[in-house]
Write a protein that holds these residues in place. Structure first.
Motif, PDB file in Angstrom:
ATOM      1  N   GLN A 106      54.963 -46.860 -85.361  1.00 47.16           N
ATOM      2  CA  GLN A 106      53.889 -47.486 -86.449  1.00 47.16           C
ATOM      3  C   GLN A 106      54.524 -47.532 -87.810  1.00 47.16           C
ATOM      4  N   GLY A 107      55.681 -46.836 -88.143  1.00 48.51           N
ATOM      5  CA  GLY A 107      56.197 -46.885 -89.349  1.00 48.51           C
ATOM      6  C   GLY A 107      55.973 -45.968 -90.332  1.00 48.51           C
ATOM      7  N   THR A 108      57.027 -45.463 -91.338  1.00 51.25           N
ATOM      8  CA  THR A 108      56.830 -44.531 -92.361  1.00 51.25           C
ATOM      9  C   THR A 108      57.303 -45.148 -93.753  1.00 51.25           C
TER      10      THR A 108
ATOM     11  N   TYR B  35      57.180 -61.547 -82.187  1.00 53.03           N
ATOM     12  CA  TYR B  35      56.329 -60.465 -82.503  1.00 53.03           C
ATOM     13  C   TYR B  35      55.111 -60.540 -83.440  1.00 53.03           C
ATOM     14  N   ARG B  36      54.246 -59.666 -83.401  1.00 54.82           N
ATOM     15  CA  ARG B  36      53.029 -59.686 -84.311  1.00 54.82           C
ATOM     16  C   ARG B  36      53.037 -58.361 -84.987  1.00 54.82           C
ATOM     17  N   GLN B  37      52.578 -58.372 -86.359  1.00 51.85           N
ATOM     18  CA  GLN B  37      52.714 -57.118 -87.040  1.00 51.85           C
ATOM     19  C   GLN B  37      51.193 -56.943 -87.672  1.00 51.85           C
ATOM     20  N   ASP B  38      50.656 -56.056 -87.322  1.00 51.49           N
ATOM     21  CA  ASP B  38      49.389 -55.687 -88.148  1.00 51.49           C
ATOM     22  C   ASP B  38      49.509 -54.305 -88.829  1.00 51.49           C
ATOM     23  N   PRO B  39      48.660 -54.054 -89.875  1.00 51.73           N
ATOM     24  CA  PRO B  39      48.816 -52.975 -90.619  1.00 51.73           C
ATOM     25  C   PRO B  39      48.521 -51.886 -89.893  1.00 51.73           C
ATOM     26  N   GLY B  40      49.507 -50.832 -89.918  1.00 47.98           N
ATOM     27  CA  GLY B  40      49.241 -49.730 -89.129  1.00 47.98           C
ATOM     28  C   GLY B  40      49.714 -49.745 -87.558  1.00 47.98           C
ATOM     29  N   LEU B  41      50.158 -50.793 -87.303  1.00 48.93           N
ATOM     30  CA  LEU B  41      50.090 -50.758 -85.698  1.00 48.93           C
ATOM     31  C   LEU B  41      51.583 -51.054 -85.456  1.00 48.93           C
ATOM     32  N   GLY B  42      52.460 -51.353 -86.440  1.00 50.15           N
ATOM     33  CA  GLY B  42      53.857 -51.507 -86.012  1.00 50.15           C
ATOM     34  C   GLY B  42      54.099 -53.263 -85.524  1.00 50.15           C
ATOM     35  N   LEU B  43      55.065 -53.371 -84.925  1.00 48.59           N
ATOM     36  CA  LEU B  43      55.402 -54.797 -84.342  1.00 48.59           C
ATOM     37  C   LEU B  43      54.994 -54.743 -82.916  1.00 48.59           C
ATOM     38  N   ARG B  44      54.129 -55.417 -82.406  1.00 48.30           N
ATOM     39  CA  ARG B  44      54.211 -55.693 -80.828  1.00 48.30           C
ATOM     40  C   ARG B  44      54.658 -56.914 -80.367  1.00 48.30           C
ATOM     41  N   LEU B  45      55.345 -57.157 -79.142  1.00 49.08           N
ATOM     42  CA  LEU B  45      55.985 -58.270 -78.642  1.00 49.08           C
ATOM     43  C   LEU B  45      55.062 -59.146 -77.786  1.00 49.08           C
ATOM     44  N   ILE B  46      54.970 -60.345 -78.188  1.00 55.23           N
ATOM     45  CA  ILE B  46      54.110 -61.440 -77.828  1.00 55.23           C
ATOM     46  C   ILE B  46      54.932 -62.024 -76.484  1.00 55.23           C
ATOM     47  N   TYR B  47      56.047 -62.620 -76.833  1.00 58.65           N
ATOM     48  CA  TYR B  47      56.623 -63.468 -75.666  1.00 58.65           C
ATOM     49  C   TYR B  47      58.210 -63.231 -76.006  1.00 58.65           C
ATOM     50  N   TYR B  48      59.158 -63.331 -75.267  1.00 57.77           N
ATOM     51  CA  TYR B  48      60.535 -63.163 -75.274  1.00 57.77           C
ATOM     52  C   TYR B  48      61.219 -64.101 -74.514  1.00 57.77           C
ATOM     53  N   PRO B  83      39.771 -65.098 -85.315  1.00 57.48           N
ATOM     54  CA  PRO B  83      39.877 -64.360 -86.340  1.00 57.48           C
ATOM     55  C   PRO B  83      40.909 -62.892 -86.216  1.00 57.48           C
ATOM     56  N   ASN B  84      40.572 -62.371 -84.908  1.00 55.46           N
ATOM     57  CA  ASN B  84      41.707 -61.284 -84.769  1.00 55.46           C
ATOM     58  C   ASN B  84      43.127 -61.499 -84.391  1.00 55.46           C
ATOM     59  N   GLN B  85      43.549 -62.595 -84.384  1.00 60.11           N
ATOM     60  CA  GLN B  85      44.866 -63.411 -84.549  1.00 60.11           C
ATOM     61  C   GLN B  85      45.353 -63.393 -85.798  1.00 60.11           C
ATOM     62  N   THR B  86      44.645 -63.108 -87.110  1.00 60.53           N
ATOM     63  CA  THR B  86      45.134 -62.982 -88.298  1.00 60.53           C
ATOM     64  C   THR B  86      45.950 -61.798 -88.313  1.00 60.53           C
ATOM     65  N   ALA B  87      47.310 -61.921 -88.528  1.00 53.84           N
ATOM     66  CA  ALA B  87      48.360 -61.098 -88.725  1.00 53.84           C
ATOM     67  C   ALA B  87      49.690 -61.877 -89.314  1.00 53.84           C
ATOM     68  N   PHE B 103      67.695 -59.773 -84.979  1.00 56.71           N
ATOM     69  CA  PHE B 103      67.531 -60.484 -86.211  1.00 56.71           C
ATOM     70  C   PHE B 103      66.493 -61.026 -86.611  1.00 56.71           C
ATOM     71  N   PHE B 104      65.685 -60.509 -87.553  1.00 59.38           N
ATOM     72  CA  PHE B 104      64.282 -61.125 -87.883  1.00 59.38           C
ATOM     73  C   PHE B 104      64.331 -62.206 -88.956  1.00 59.38           C
ATOM     74  N   GLY B 105      63.209 -63.020 -88.721  1.00 61.20           N
ATOM     75  CA  GLY B 105      63.092 -64.000 -89.651  1.00 61.20           C
ATOM     76  C   GLY B 105      62.206 -63.518 -90.842  1.00 61.20           C
ATOM     77  N   PRO B 106      61.854 -64.333 -91.701  1.00 63.45           N
ATOM     78  CA  PRO B 106      61.082 -63.696 -92.765  1.00 63.45           C
ATOM     79  C   PRO B 106      59.514 -63.603 -92.703  1.00 63.45           C
ATOM     80  N   GLY B 107      59.053 -64.049 -91.365  1.00 66.53           N
ATOM     81  CA  GLY B 107      57.616 -63.786 -91.119  1.00 66.53           C
ATOM     82  C   GLY B 107      56.847 -65.033 -91.513  1.00 66.53           C
ATOM     83  N   THR B 108      55.743 -65.158 -90.723  1.00 63.38           N
ATOM     84  CA  THR B 108      54.709 -66.042 -91.004  1.00 63.38           C
ATOM     85  C   THR B 108      53.489 -65.248 -91.177  1.00 63.38           C
TER      86      THR B 108
END
Lengths: 114, 113
Positions: A106-108, B35-48, B83-87, B103-108
């Motif tokens: 989750q991150g720190t 990846y998708r990033q939500d507050p408090g949930l870190g990054l989760r892998l969608i496809y690779y 709406p729950n795809q807001t991230a 190596f990550f991009g800047p995000g959308t």
């Protein structure tokens, strides 16, 4: 199920002090453990990784420690600088299926006070 | 120029709309990830994708699809946004034998109303 989590959501340190960021993991089968840094408004950036058969690995101003007995991972940052302020994520992976997918914690959030 | 770029950087859309997020890389890496990033949930892998012909589902692929148009391009689609795809969505790349270092991009930043 598999999970990688962090003990503390926030950490505040004085500039020049050493920082220690902790991470607990649950999957003993992971082959690698990795630390990433994410600065505000940017994507995560790789810092360092450690193979599961190692206890310690050092990089530039950073050291990662792995304690497999208690399933604990830590990132030590020496002489913390304002530029170290960021969210730090631990992650784990396995070799299976042509190389592993990363599972992130989750991150720190590290805040460095001048 | 950035090695991994994402377009758009911000997008606001309505429920039910089809959305495409694009990722391009100049690193010459075979592997690409969404990846998708939500507050408090870190990054989760969608496809690779290991290469142009090899695409795999991650842990949260439902509601998403991808297309690897070339080695350098990997797009993510939301067929009917909810709406729950807001991230915050990140694209990443890696070498085939060095997958720990992505190596990550800047995000959308996507908002679904």
């Amino acid at each position: 199920g598999e999970s990688v989590g962090l003990h503390l959501p926030t950490l505040s340190v004085q500039e020049g002090d050493n920082s220690i960021i902790n991470c607990a993991y649950s999957n003993s089968a992971s082959d690698y453990f990795i630390w990433y840094k994410q600065e505000s408004g940017k994507g995560p950036q790789f810092i360092i990784d450690i193979r599961s058969n190692m206890d310690k690995r050092q990089g530039q101003r950073v050291t990662v420690l792995l304690n497999k007995t208690v399933k604990h991972l830590s990132l030590q940052i020496a002489a913390t600088q304002p530029g170290d302020s960021a969210v730090y994520f631990c992650a784990e992976t396995k070799f299976y299926n042509q190389g592993g997918k990363l599972i992130f914690g989750q991150g720190t959030e590290l805040s460095v006070k001048p | 120029d950035a090695d991994v770029t994402q377009t758009p950087r911000n997008r606001i859309t309505k429920t039910g709309k089809r959305i495409m997020l694009e990722c391009s890389q100049t690193k010459g890496h075979d592997r690409m990830y969404w990846y998708r990033q939500d507050p408090g949930l870190g990054l989760r892998l969608i496809y690779y994708s290991f290469d142009v012909k090899d695409i795999n589902k991650g842990e949260i692929s439902d509601g998403y699809s991808v297309s690897r148009q070339a080695q350098a391009k990997f797009s993510l689609s939301l067929e009917s946004a909810i709406p729950n795809q807001t991230a915050l969505y990140f694209c990443a790349t890696s070498e085939s034998d060095r997958y720990n270092e992505q190596f990550f991009g800047p995000g959308t930043r996507l908002t679904v109303l």
